[in-house]
Design a protein around this motif. Sequence first.
Motif: not given
Length: 172
Positions: A45-46, A110
């Motif tokens: 998710p970063a 996230h």
Amino acid sequence: MSNKAQSTISSFNPKKLARDTGTWVHDHPYQSAFIGTTCLVVAVPALVAAPALGAAGFGSLGVVGEVTDQESPLVGSAAAAAQGPAVVAGNVFATLTSAGAGGYGVPIVHGVVQGVAASAGGLFAGVKGWRKWKKAPKGAAEAKEQEDTAEVEKIEGETFVSEAPQSREAKL
């Protein structure tokens, strides 16, 4: 292990699976790209969160673009514009600031990014399935449905078909 399970496992052919997958990807490039991107965002998710936080003005040193000089013509970032005197620990603004700086907000942001990506993937699959269902050939499907649901009765050598339930198109 049951015989059916053993036969299924023994008939697994990774080369055929790879070939079939490659064919599907070739035939459905947009769906493949969407599915791949969704899986990538859920896994990492970063890739989305960090650039989005930075673009909004939540940087590694806190809110980016804060204007300390009140006479400055600089507008600053969206985060700087949204920042007010009532930023309380734990609220959304504080969590986003923390995530931008690599603090406690990172797993929260996230998790939200992963949830949105997974929901988008599920929505995409649902819409695709619904469209496929709506475009199904009506004549063949209705004939099969009537054949399956109609009760056939033979009375005095004649065949009568009782009324079948309405098809899905008639119900709509």
